[in-house]
Design a protein around this motif. Structure first.
Motif, PDB file in Angstrom:
ATOM      1  N   SER A  80     -33.171  -2.736  -9.369  1.00 59.20           N
ATOM      2  CA  SER A  80     -32.694  -1.411  -8.926  1.00 59.20           C
ATOM      3  C   SER A  80     -31.179  -1.409  -8.759  1.00 59.20           C
ATOM      4  O   SER A  80     -30.515  -0.414  -9.057  1.00 59.20           O
ATOM      5  CB  SER A  80     -33.407  -0.973  -7.641  1.00 59.20           C
ATOM      6  N   HIS A  81     -30.622  -2.525  -8.314  1.00 62.57           N
ATOM      7  CA  HIS A  81     -29.153  -2.599  -8.192  1.00 62.57           C
ATOM      8  C   HIS A  81     -28.496  -2.647  -9.574  1.00 62.57           C
ATOM      9  O   HIS A  81     -27.417  -2.080  -9.772  1.00 62.57           O
ATOM     10  CB  HIS A  81     -28.750  -3.818  -7.356  1.00 62.57           C
ATOM     11  N   VAL A  82     -29.147  -3.321 -10.507  1.00 65.09           N
ATOM     12  CA  VAL A  82     -28.593  -3.412 -11.871  1.00 65.09           C
ATOM     13  C   VAL A  82     -28.654  -2.028 -12.533  1.00 65.09           C
ATOM     14  O   VAL A  82     -27.681  -1.565 -13.135  1.00 65.09           O
ATOM     15  CB  VAL A  82     -29.367  -4.465 -12.698  1.00 65.09           C
ATOM     16  N   VAL A  83     -29.795  -1.355 -12.384  1.00 57.73           N
ATOM     17  CA  VAL A  83     -29.943  -0.015 -12.975  1.00 57.73           C
ATOM     18  C   VAL A  83     -28.880   0.928 -12.402  1.00 57.73           C
ATOM     19  O   VAL A  83     -28.181   1.623 -13.144  1.00 57.73           O
ATOM     20  CB  VAL A  83     -31.373   0.544 -12.719  1.00 57.73           C
ATOM     21  N   ARG A  84     -28.757   0.954 -11.093  1.00 56.34           N
ATOM     22  CA  ARG A  84     -27.778   1.849 -10.453  1.00 56.34           C
ATOM     23  C   ARG A  84     -26.362   1.545 -10.961  1.00 56.34           C
ATOM     24  O   ARG A  84     -25.597   2.456 -11.304  1.00 56.34           O
ATOM     25  CB  ARG A  84     -27.819   1.697  -8.934  1.00 56.34           C
ATOM     26  N   HIS A  85     -26.031   0.270 -11.025  1.00 59.45           N
ATOM     27  CA  HIS A  85     -24.703  -0.160 -11.475  1.00 59.45           C
ATOM     28  C   HIS A  85     -24.435   0.360 -12.900  1.00 59.45           C
ATOM     29  O   HIS A  85     -23.388   0.950 -13.166  1.00 59.45           O
ATOM     30  CB  HIS A  85     -24.622  -1.684 -11.433  1.00 59.45           C
ATOM     31  N   PHE A  86     -25.384   0.163 -13.794  1.00 63.00           N
ATOM     32  CA  PHE A  86     -25.179   0.569 -15.197  1.00 63.00           C
ATOM     33  C   PHE A  86     -25.185   2.092 -15.348  1.00 63.00           C
ATOM     34  O   PHE A  86     -24.380   2.637 -16.109  1.00 63.00           O
ATOM     35  CB  PHE A  86     -26.246  -0.087 -16.112  1.00 63.00           C
ATOM     36  N   ILE A  95     -30.063   1.177 -23.538  1.00 60.25           N
ATOM     37  CA  ILE A  95     -30.326  -0.119 -22.901  1.00 60.25           C
ATOM     38  C   ILE A  95     -31.631  -0.044 -22.126  1.00 60.25           C
ATOM     39  O   ILE A  95     -31.767   0.771 -21.202  1.00 60.25           O
ATOM     40  CB  ILE A  95     -29.192  -0.497 -21.902  1.00 60.25           C
ATOM     41  N   LEU A  96     -32.558  -0.910 -22.494  1.00 59.66           N
ATOM     42  CA  LEU A  96     -33.837  -0.993 -21.792  1.00 59.66           C
ATOM     43  C   LEU A  96     -33.716  -2.053 -20.702  1.00 59.66           C
ATOM     44  O   LEU A  96     -33.512  -3.234 -21.007  1.00 59.66           O
ATOM     45  CB  LEU A  96     -34.934  -1.382 -22.782  1.00 59.66           C
ATOM     46  N   HIS A 127     -24.601 -10.021  -8.006  1.00 57.50           N
ATOM     47  CA  HIS A 127     -25.423 -10.417  -9.152  1.00 57.50           C
ATOM     48  C   HIS A 127     -25.327  -9.326 -10.230  1.00 57.50           C
ATOM     49  O   HIS A 127     -25.181  -9.615 -11.424  1.00 57.50           O
ATOM     50  CB  HIS A 127     -26.876 -10.620  -8.706  1.00 57.50           C
ATOM     51  N   ALA A 128     -25.366  -8.072  -9.796  1.00 57.67           N
ATOM     52  CA  ALA A 128     -25.290  -6.958 -10.763  1.00 57.67           C
ATOM     53  C   ALA A 128     -23.946  -6.976 -11.513  1.00 57.67           C
ATOM     54  O   ALA A 128     -23.922  -6.778 -12.741  1.00 57.67           O
ATOM     55  CB  ALA A 128     -25.480  -5.626 -10.042  1.00 57.67           C
ATOM     56  N   THR A 129     -22.843  -7.269 -10.820  1.00 56.48           N
ATOM     57  CA  THR A 129     -21.544  -7.296 -11.524  1.00 56.48           C
ATOM     58  C   THR A 129     -21.467  -8.502 -12.470  1.00 56.48           C
ATOM     59  O   THR A 129     -20.856  -8.422 -13.536  1.00 56.48           O
ATOM     60  CB  THR A 129     -20.333  -7.324 -10.563  1.00 56.48           C
ATOM     61  N   LYS A 136     -21.795   3.302 -13.828  1.00 55.77           N
ATOM     62  CA  LYS A 136     -20.563   2.810 -14.455  1.00 55.77           C
ATOM     63  C   LYS A 136     -20.469   3.168 -15.937  1.00 55.77           C
ATOM     64  O   LYS A 136     -19.370   3.273 -16.478  1.00 55.77           O
ATOM     65  CB  LYS A 136     -20.491   1.282 -14.278  1.00 55.77           C
ATOM     66  N   TYR A 137     -21.595   3.363 -16.581  1.00 59.00           N
ATOM     67  CA  TYR A 137     -21.580   3.600 -18.037  1.00 59.00           C
ATOM     68  C   TYR A 137     -22.323   4.886 -18.392  1.00 59.00           C
ATOM     69  O   TYR A 137     -23.419   4.852 -18.964  1.00 59.00           O
ATOM     70  CB  TYR A 137     -22.200   2.398 -18.771  1.00 59.00           C
ATOM     71  N   PRO A 138     -21.717   6.046 -18.092  1.00 59.53           N
ATOM     72  CA  PRO A 138     -22.396   7.308 -18.401  1.00 59.53           C
ATOM     73  C   PRO A 138     -22.662   7.471 -19.894  1.00 59.53           C
ATOM     74  O   PRO A 138     -23.527   8.250 -20.297  1.00 59.53           O
ATOM     75  CB  PRO A 138     -21.424   8.374 -17.879  1.00 59.53           C
ATOM     76  N   GLU A 139     -21.937   6.713 -20.727  1.00 55.63           N
ATOM     77  CA  GLU A 139     -22.133   6.822 -22.187  1.00 55.63           C
ATOM     78  C   GLU A 139     -23.394   6.089 -22.651  1.00 55.63           C
ATOM     79  O   GLU A 139     -23.830   6.272 -23.781  1.00 55.63           O
ATOM     80  CB  GLU A 139     -20.890   6.305 -22.936  1.00 55.63           C
ATOM     81  N   TYR A 140     -23.981   5.250 -21.792  1.00 52.22           N
ATOM     82  CA  TYR A 140     -25.231   4.580 -22.158  1.00 52.22           C
ATOM     83  C   TYR A 140     -26.408   5.415 -21.672  1.00 52.22           C
ATOM     84  O   TYR A 140     -26.320   6.084 -20.653  1.00 52.22           O
ATOM     85  CB  TYR A 140     -25.366   3.218 -21.450  1.00 52.22           C
ATOM     86  N   ARG A 141     -27.531   5.304 -22.402  1.00 53.90           N
ATOM     87  CA  ARG A 141     -28.785   5.818 -21.842  1.00 53.90           C
ATOM     88  C   ARG A 141     -29.522   4.614 -21.274  1.00 53.90           C
ATOM     89  O   ARG A 141     -29.819   3.661 -22.004  1.00 53.90           O
ATOM     90  CB  ARG A 141     -29.610   6.505 -22.917  1.00 53.90           C
TER      91      ARG A 141
END
Ligand code: NAD
Ligand code: TYD
Length: 352
Positions: A15-21, A4-5, A227-229, A24-29
């Motif tokens: 930065s909040h969106v990046v941290r959240h993803f 995910i770019l 907003h991030a959620t 929460k999603y260690p399977e994503y890069r």
């Protein structure tokens, strides 16, 4: 989707969106692509920079050759696009920068995605946008997903144009896309040129609080982590080709918000009640200042069961707490180009 770019991930919301993803999603890069303009700051992400599923790439979204290389190298299959020039006052002073980044940059990114993805339908281009594209409301009424676009500032016009291009690319080239239009965010890491962080920082330094016009404009404030959620919910469960409005039903007249903030700051700083309020100065209004924004978030609430997690009072108190505990962040940011800009912009508008 695995790679995910996220563009603009070093900025406030990004930065909040990046941290959240990342968490929460260690399977994503998670690939955080950011040009690091005055508004981008890697200090926002020190807690996750060593995580194995996180990569930072310093690049301009307008550099299509470099972006194409990144799509190839990392096999990008999802984009969450936040990179933008975001401050209305700056857009009034320098609209071309907003056209370049927000319009040309978005179309450039869409072109790369179109070339790399071809006819693939297992991919997604998610554009993060603003409620300001809908224009200004009088008292009463709300912004719905069906409200006609009526942008009033160079910033909102550039975001409206980029929204249109995302839909046009979806319609014409069948790129799977989603869009969200969110109300004003607040919280940690907010650049101190926007109302809430600017006023917190000025109160800390006993500087004037420049309220535009009579302070009667209304904004609908949302805690940035909510907003991030919401972005997470829409990215994963929202319908392709749809738009979702994001907001927490939290309208505040600017002057009422400023008075609440002053009162919280007095308590936190151990100053007598009424001290910070004395710093308020009414200054010349912003040209074309939108009167009121208000989101109807029913679609997001009912379709995706998303709800805000904090009240405004809780969020504002946590925000103030964060700024008081992160003076170094504020000082570092202010020691860059920002200070020069700030003085040029507001120094002359403060009416003595
Ligand atoms: P911000 O100004 O804090 O951050 C923008 C980020 O984009 C910065 O890190 C900056 O370095 C990066 N950037 C700018 N130009 C770039 C370029 N050409 N290439 C790569 N990176 C670039 O903005 P924000 O407040 O976090 O807003 C993020 C997004 O959310 C924007 O698209 C904005 O329109 C939208 N939005 C903001 C709000 C709000 O209240 N702040 C509300 C709704 C929507
Ligand atoms: P801002 O944080 O710039 O967000 P936006 O313009 O995108 O809504 O401003 C929020 C509100 O506060 C807006 O009505 C303008 C007003 N404002 C002031 O009164 N004084 C200030 O110094 C700033 C930055 C904003």
């Amino acid at each position: 989707m695995k790679n995910i770019l996220i563009t603009g991930g070093a900025g406030f919301i990004g930065s909040h969106v990046v941290r959240h993803f990342v968490n929460k999603y260690p399977e994503y890069r998670i690939l955080n692509l950011d040009k690091l303009t005055y508004a981008g700051n890697l200090m926002n992400l020190t807690d996750i920079e060593n995580k194995p599923n996180y990569v930072f790439i310093k690049e301009d979204i307008c550099n299509s050759e470099a972006i194409a290389g990144i799509f190839e190298q990392y096999e990008v299959d999802g984009v969450i696009h936040l990179a933008a020039e975001s401050h209305v006052d700056r857009s009034i002073m320098n609209p071309m920068e907003f056209v370049q980044t927000n319009v040309v940059g978005t179309v450039s990114l869409l072109n790369v995605a179109k070339s790399y993805w071809g006819k693939r339908q297992d991919v997604l281009f998610y554009h993060v946008s603003t409620d300001e594209v809908y224009g200004s409301l009088d008292e009463g009424g709300f912004f719905y997903e069906t409200t006609s676009y009526d942008p009033q500032s160079p910033y909102s016009a550039s975001k409206a144009a980029s929204d249109h291009f995302v839909r046009a690319y979806g319609n014409t080239y069948h790129i799977p896309f989603k869009l969200s239009n969110c109300s004003n965010n607040y919280g940690p890491n907010h650049f101190p040129e926007k109302l809430i962080p600017l006023f917190i920082s000025n109160i800390m330094e006993n500087k004037p609080l420049p309220v535009y016009g009579k302070g009667e404009n209304v904004r609908d404030w949302l805690w940035v982590k909510d907003h991030a959620t919401a972005i997470d919910a829409i990215f994963h469960r929202g319908r392709v080709g749809e738009t979702y409005n994001i907001g927490g039903k939290n309208e505040w007249k600017n002057i009422d918000l400023v008075l609440l903030l002053c009162s919280i700051m007095d308590k936190k700083l151990g100053r007598p009640e009424g001290t910070s309020e004395k710093l308020i100065q009414y200054v010349t209004d912003r040209p074309g200042h939108d009167l009121r924004y208000a989101i109807d978030p029913t679609k997001l609430e009912t379709e995706l069961d998303w709800h805000p997690s904090v009240t405004f009072e809780q969020g504002l108190e946590e925000t103030v707490e964060w700024y008081l505990n992160n003076k170094e962040w504020v000082d570092t940011i202010k020691s860059g180009n920002y200070l020069h800009y700030y003085e040029a912009q507001y120094g002359s508008r403060i009416e003595k």
